[in-house]
Design a protein around this motif. Structure first.
Motif: not given
Ligand SMILES: NC(=O)c1ccc[n+]([C@@H]2O[C@H](COP(=O)([O-])OP(=O)(O)OC[C@H]3O[C@@H](n4cnc5c(N)ncnc54)[C@H](O)[C@@H]3O)[C@@H](O)[C@H]2O)c1
Length: 321
Positions: A142, A146, A240, A242, A244, A247, A249
């Motif tokens: 991922l 972030c 979730k 996320l 760079t 991502g 879920n």
């Protein structure tokens, strides 16, 4: 190979889910139960075909029981865990593990002294999709992480909520051990809470927590007993993450059945399965192979420390964890 014989202390809502799971285990069986509520105990004895014991001590001291599942309210956990470990039993203990950090540390000390496993029932992280999410994060798939989002939005009537502490202890505990498992220990936090729908209960029914993670990622933890989310993209229980480069879920609302179980009016198979996956891990990996739980008592102590910090600093700006 003879089966591990499990005894339940407490036969309420969460015990229903554990019973269904234990029933599916290959190397273990439900052998005994006890409950302060005698009417419920005799009903469960018939339903589950398990021997009823008059009280927790009798179950704990029985030589027909190898493993104790502590499924009573949090106020009873510490005493029952220490007794069970001292009687030489392995223990699975529902969350929150205990009332204070000191109690959790003492349970850990006794487990170590008795060379027994004490497994925090941190069930949310045992789903294969959560384990996969951790792997993607660790492998860097991922990119740099972030943000992470954890939501639990399920209406609890005042009667149901009266069985539990407020959502900070009851639900943030889940979000916090999941954060630890996926992303590590937060560096700073802030928390706010509100009471929206209780008439007489004096505790929060909704809370939001903001965490600063090592490396600068931010995590938002949201827990609500005040309402449901039946919109077209429900956040009933959602994780979730996320980064760079991508991502992921994980949501309980991928599958839904219209039948009540445990504390829930609807059945979310991805919730129910958690109880099977955690018991399978506890029995097959921890007890049979000597592995550590994916979330340990030390993690439970870190979580409890953060819960206590949050309660003591409600509404304040970021504080160091
Ligand atoms: N991991 C999860 O997803 C999840 C979900 C729900 C509840 N829980 C946890 O499970 C625990 C129990 O919750 P619940 O929803 O089953 O509550 P509940 O009120 O439905 O059931 C608790 C049962 O324990 C019995 N009991 C109370 N004190 C006892 C004692 N000293 N000895 C023996 N029995 C006793 C009560 O009579 C009752 O039958 C709590 O710690 C709760 O936070 C975890």
């Amino acid at each position: 190979m003879s089966k591990h014989r499990i005894g339940f202390i407490g036969t309420g809502a969460v015990a229903e889910l554990h019973q269904l799971s234990v029933d599916k285990l290959e190397h273990a069986e439900l052998a005994g139960i006890t409950d302060l509520n005698q009417e419920r105990l005799s009903r469960r004895e018939k339903e589950w075909q398990a021997k009823a014991y008059p009280d927790a001590r009798a179950l704990i001291e029985s030589d027909e029981i190898d493993i104790i599942y502590i499924l009573s309210p949090v106020e009873a956990h510490y005493e029952q865990a220490v007794q069970a470990l001292k009687a030489g039993k392995h223990v699975l203990i529902e969350k929150p593990v205990a009332m204070t950090v000191e109690q959790i540390r003492e349970i850990g000390r006794v487990a170590q002294e008795m060379n027994r496993i004490c497994f925090p029932a941190h069930n949310y992280i045992y789903h294969p999709e959560m384990i996969k999410m951790k792997r993607y994060i660790e492998e860097g798939a991922l990119g740099q992480i972030c943000s992470a989002w954890f939501t639990f939005i399920i209406h609890h009537s005042e009667e149901l909520a009266s069985h539990y502490p407020g959502v900070i202890r009851q639900i943030m505990t889940h979000h916090l051990y999941t954060t630890l498992y996926l992303l590590g220990k937060p560096e700073a936090m802030s928390c706010s809470a509100t009471k929206l729908h209780y008439q007489t209960l004096e505790r929060e029914d909704q809370s939001v927590m903001l965490l600063e993670m090592p490396g600068g990622a931010q995590a938002v933890l949201f827990s609500s007993f005040a309402c449901d989310d039946d919109t077209s993209s429900p956040w009933t229980y959602l994780v979730k993450v996320l980064g760079t480069q991508g991502g992921m879920n994980y949501s309980w609302r991928d599958v839904l059945y219209n039948r009540a179980i445990g504390t829930l009016g609807k059945a979310y198979p991805k919730y129910e399965e958690l109880f099977f996956y955690e018991s399978e891990y506890f029995i097959n990996e921890c007890i049979d192979k000597g592995k550590a739980p994916l979330s340990t008592l030390q993690d439970a102590a870190v979580v409890q420390h953060m819960v206590e910090l949050a309660e003591a600093n409600l509404g304040k700006h970021m504080i160091s964890c």
